[in-house]
Scaffold this motif. Structure first.
Motif, mmCIF file in Angstrom:
data_model
loop_
_atom_site.group_PDB
_atom_site.id
_atom_site.type_symbol
_atom_site.label_atom_id
_atom_site.label_comp_id
_atom_site.label_asym_id
_atom_site.label_seq_id
_atom_site.Cartn_x
_atom_site.Cartn_y
_atom_site.Cartn_z
ATOM 1 N N LEU A 196 -6.973 -3.285 -5.137
ATOM 2 C CA LEU A 196 -5.930 -4.047 -4.434
ATOM 3 C C LEU A 196 -5.130 -4.902 -5.407
ATOM 4 C CD1 LEU A 196 -7.440 -5.322 -1.073
ATOM 5 C CD2 LEU A 196 -5.604 -3.691 -1.439
ATOM 6 N N THR A 243 -11.886 0.577 5.542
ATOM 7 C CA THR A 243 -11.358 -0.724 5.142
ATOM 8 C C THR A 243 -9.833 -0.785 5.196
ATOM 9 O OG1 THR A 243 -11.535 0.092 2.899
ATOM 10 C CG2 THR A 243 -13.271 -1.373 3.647
ATOM 11 N N MET A 261 -2.790 1.840 3.224
ATOM 12 C CA MET A 261 -2.009 1.071 2.250
ATOM 13 C C MET A 261 -1.615 1.889 1.043
ATOM 14 S SD MET A 261 -3.918 -2.539 2.118
ATOM 15 C CE MET A 261 -2.649 -3.321 1.137
ATOM 16 N N PHE A 291 -7.650 -8.557 0.825
ATOM 17 C CA PHE A 291 -7.828 -7.907 2.126
ATOM 18 C C PHE A 291 -6.716 -6.914 2.412
ATOM 19 C CE2 PHE A 291 -10.491 -11.299 4.558
ATOM 20 C CZ PHE A 291 -11.611 -10.878 3.873
ATOM 21 N N THR A 292 -7.084 -5.832 3.036
ATOM 22 C CA THR A 292 -6.080 -4.934 3.605
ATOM 23 C C THR A 292 -5.674 -5.541 4.956
ATOM 24 O OG1 THR A 292 -7.776 -3.670 4.745
ATOM 25 C CG2 THR A 292 -7.162 -2.908 2.545
ATOM 26 N N PRO A 293 -4.518 -5.136 5.472
ATOM 27 C CA PRO A 293 -4.108 -5.668 6.780
ATOM 28 C C PRO A 293 -5.187 -5.454 7.842
ATOM 29 C CG PRO A 293 -2.288 -4.491 5.774
ATOM 30 C CD PRO A 293 -3.475 -4.279 4.880
ATOM 31 N N GLN A 294 -5.884 -4.338 7.717
ATOM 32 C CA GLN A 294 -6.898 -4.027 8.710
ATOM 33 C C GLN A 294 -8.051 -5.040 8.671
ATOM 34 O OE1 GLN A 294 -8.028 0.133 8.763
ATOM 35 N NE2 GLN A 294 -10.105 -0.455 9.315
#
Lengths: 521, 284
Positions: free
Chosen positions: A56, A81, A86, B224-227
């Motif tokens: 990320l 996740t 994304m 964090f991912t949006p999820q």
């Protein structure tokens, strides 16, 4: 120049080595102009949350990240996740062998093999076919949404060095197999084949969703510039350019290996050539599949379809008749000739590109098609057709064809015998007039359009030619009461026509003589 | 307004001094911030001393690595009293515990595995505010006991006997509350290191920690991912908990951008963050 940086991930990525991985990645990427990173996760066994966080963070600097060859276990982590939403995360591909598998279909971009009773795999020729596969999946989905019965692939696999997409196709048999083994089912095959073809052609496609076949055809014509006499080449280009834009679907590779019977459902497969355009482009590729491809050497069709050239010719002919909803052979020939123009154009290009000019047989085959193409171009004014229109040479020899085309329509409309005969007389008068005078001393084309309308029930027959402007109605009606010997020759036919029809009109517009007969039924 | 309530200075494992960090916070246009060093209060004291008129609002913070039989947790404490009360003492004992662990590890390595370092290197280690396994790994590479930090972890450090003394989550939560602060679960989806919690497992954890007095969840987090973020926001609503936003900035040690919390101007789910800020800024 920015380019894609490819980085391998291997083993386990967890809190012990994630910081090191981050440091290494930054060192690797430092000083490079990469804007995109592709991680190859082939050897990645596990990734913990510490590893996910590193990805990320990398993504903040390099937004265009893709991860390929991801094992199912690792993919599940990414999926759970929200990483798959994304960034581009692609699963590793299952390996499938097609050794000893039956080939059940073949298209422009690949071959289809049955891998077990329930599944088939389409193996793409292009070794870098992932984009193609994605495209086919998207268009197949689109087709399904628009109401066409098709199969959608559920998995992408590796087949040797190529990629394949796997479809569920239970006990399906292609129409080629059916025709080859059960020739008595020809009638049924023709009906179903045409029914599905009409359904494809009746499907409207939202703007921009599919490529325009006309543009593809133009590129074929462009290729032939050096291989055709200039006059014919220019006319060919004009003919293709003049085909009107059409937002209806065409399959692009519609033949009997791509139409299959699964249970009692007829499906269309091999959707990667889906496009929009005038149906003449579809008929062109169909002509090639059934006739053009094997016209020079008939053995091709047996190899490709599994049935012989005679069967193929008969099937094609019956399909075309059924599609055009006519028994008029001349009408069928008119449309077939238009399709052949595009068909030969494509065949010649295809053969030249495959080195056809380098062998004597190849040269002979190309010259065979070229001669046919040139003569067709010389004899054709446009590539469009309508089921209500018949276009033919403005020649008295074609009168019987015109009459057949019209009488078939009238019969279907339950037109009374007396009216049919009146119309026949009027049609003869008008068509012979055009054949004799419109283009004299040269020759040209005439078009006949039949339109039926209800309320009040009537039929209109329109004759169109590009000859010299001439209004036959402008003639003064002959004095029918005069002695026969006193009357001038001619003019009586038009008089009779006016008498027998309920309305006769003439106009000259855009270089066309347009004469319409109307008869109430 | 930009908010970042989770960052580290070189008092723990970041690379910026408190003064450098403050300068960066100013430069980043962050309006409210908190320094959350591991088991340390020194950085916050320094920041308080450096703050000037017109500076961003500061909330004293700290992060505690906790564990119990059921797992590992990072607990954040905000708005506690930095000079008096329960927190300064608790932080000191946490720090001491960390030092004891370090000593125990080094002793074990020396006596059982024959891995020892020069006195100077050992002293260097103890002079750090927040030494841990990564620092030992570094020394092992430097003195030739391992070829890489990774190898040091895999072959030695991960196999050392687990020390039975650690901070339990209820200890941290109780100390934060007793010190006048608000306890918040840091990056809830990522327990500690490699843990990944979602769904029922996550929910049970939150409920258990609430039993000890937990009052908030760090739903907006750089990693964090949006999820994941949405899942945590859902739990905050369900259990009426505060929400916080933090980047976990570590200076050059990690690629985290200061102020990157995943909370952008278009976010509308900020009500629980606003009530958190009201709570800690009035009482703190």
């Amino acid at each position: 120049m920015s380019e894609k940086e490819k980085i391998r991930l291997s083993g386990r990525i967890d809190s012990n080595n994630a910081p090191q991985l981050e440091t290494d990645l930054l060192a690797t990427l430092a000083g490079k102009n990469s804007t995109a990173i592709e991680f190859d996760a082939k050897d990645l066994e596990y990734i913990s949350s510490a590893g996910l966080r590193v990805l990320l963070r990398i993504r903040k600097t390099y937004p265009d990240i893709s991860i390929v060859n991801v094992s199912q276990e690792v993919y599940d982590i990414f999926d759970m996740t929200g990483f798959t939403e994304m960034m581009d995360v692609q699963r590793a591909y299952r390996e499938v062998s097609i050794e000893g598998c039956e080939e059940i279909g073949r298209g422009a971009n690949g071959r289809i093999y049955r891998i077990d009773q329930d599944n088939v795999v389409k193996v793409y020729k292009n070794p870098d076919a992932l984009e193609d596969i994605k495209h086919e999946r998207e268009v197949a989905k689109l087709a399904l949404i628009l109401g066409l019965p098709t199969a959608i692939s559920y998995d992408v696999v590796k087949v040797g060095d190529s990629y394949g997409s796997v479809f569920e196709l239970l006990n399906a048999r292609s129409f080629s197999q059916i025709l080859a083994s059960e020739p008595e089912k020809m009638d049924w095959c023709v009906d179903e084949f045409v029914k599905l073809l009409r359904k494809v052609h009746d499907t409207e496609v939202p703007e921009g969703k599919l490529p325009d076949m006309k543009e593809t055809a133009i590129s074929w014509v462009q290729f032939l510039q050096d291989y055709l006499p200039n006059r014919e080449w220019m006319k060919l280009m004009d003919l293709v350019q003049a085909v009107p834009k059409d937002n209806h679907m065409i399959h692009g590779d519609y033949h009997t290996k791509n139409v299959v019977l699964q249970g009692d459902e007829v499906l269309i497969i091999d959707m990667d050539t889906l496009a929009v355009g005038n149906p003449v482009f579809e008929l062109a590729s169909m002509f090639n599949a059934f006739i053009g491809f094997s016209e020079y050497d008939h053995v091709h069709v047996l190899h490709f379809m599994g049935f012989d050239y005679e069967t193929s010719t008969e099937f094609w002919h019956r399909v075309l008749k059924a599609y055009l909803n006519t028994t008029c052979e001349a009408k069928v020939r008119e449309v077939e000739d238009k399709a052949r123009i595009i068909g030969y154009t494509r065949l010649i290009r295809r053969h030249i590109r495959r080195g056809g000019l380098e062998t004597p047989e190849g040269k002979a085959e190309i010259s065979f098609w070229k001669q046919k193409l040139i003569s067709l171009i010389d004899n054709t004014d446009n590539l469009t057709f309508s089921l209500d229109e018949f276009e033919t040479d403005a020649s008295t020899e074609r009168l019987a064809d015109v009459q057949q085309f019209i009488s078939e329509k009238l019969e279907r409309a339950d037109c009374p015998m007396k009216v049919c005969m009146q119309i026949e007389v009027a049609v003869e008068e008008i068509f012979v007039n055009i054949a004799s005078y419109a283009y004299a001393p040269l020759s040209g084309k005439a078009k006949v359009r039949v339109e039926l309308s209800d309320n009040p029930s009537s039929v209109s027959i329109t004759f169109i030619d590009h000859g010299v402007p001439y209004n036959p109605l402008a003639k003064v009606d002959p004095d029918v009461h005069a002695e026969a010997s006193d009357r001038p020759i001619g003019g009586l036919g038009i008089y009779m026509t006016k008498k027998m029809m309920d309305d006769v009109t003439y106009e000259y517009k855009d270089g066309e003589n347009i004469l319409t007969l109307k008869k109430n039924l | 307004m930009k908010i970042d309530l989770h960052m580290h200075s070189l008092v723990s494992d970041g690379t910026d001094s408190p003064a450098e960090l403050l300068a960066k916070v100013r430069e980043a246009g962050i309006g409210i911030f908190s320094l959350t060093d591991h088991d340390a209060i020194k950085g916050c004291m320094a920041i308080i001393g450096l703050l000037q008129e017109g500076d961003p609002a500061f909330i004293p913070g700290a992060e505690f690595s906790c564990r119990d039989e059921l797992g590992k947790y990072h607990i954040l404490g905000y708005g506690y009293n930095v000079r008096t009360g329960a927190m300064p003492g608790f932080i000191e004992s946490s720090h001491n515990l960390r030092m004891q662990k370090l000593e125990a590890r080094l002793d074990y390595m020396e006596s059982e595995l024959g891995i020892s370092f020069p006195v100077q290197a050992r002293e260097e280690l103890f002079s750090l505010d927040n030494p841990g396994k990564p620092h030992i790994a570094k020394l092992m590479v430097r003195y030739g006991f391992a070829q890489s930090k990774e190898q040091a972890f895999y072959e030695i450090l991960n196999h050392l006997p687990v020390l039975t003394s650690y901070i339990r989550p209820e200890q941290a939560i109780e100390a934060i509350i007793a010190g006048g602060g608000v306890p918040v679960l840091a990056h809830p989806s990522y327990g500690d290191g490699d843990q990944l919690l979602m769904g029922e497992e996550m929910e049970q954890r939150i409920r258990r920690l609430m039993g000890f007095g937990l009052r908030g969840l760090e739903a907006f987090y750089s990693g964090f991912t949006p999820q994941l973020r949405d899942e945590i926001l859902g739990y905050a609503d369900r259990y009426d908990l505060y929400v916080t936003a933090g980047s976990d900035y570590h200076g050059r040690n990690k690629m985290i951008v200061l102020g990157d919390t995943g909370l952008d101007e278009t976010e509308t789910r900020t009500e629980r963050l606003e009530s958190f800020l009201k709570d800690v800024m009035h009482e703190g």
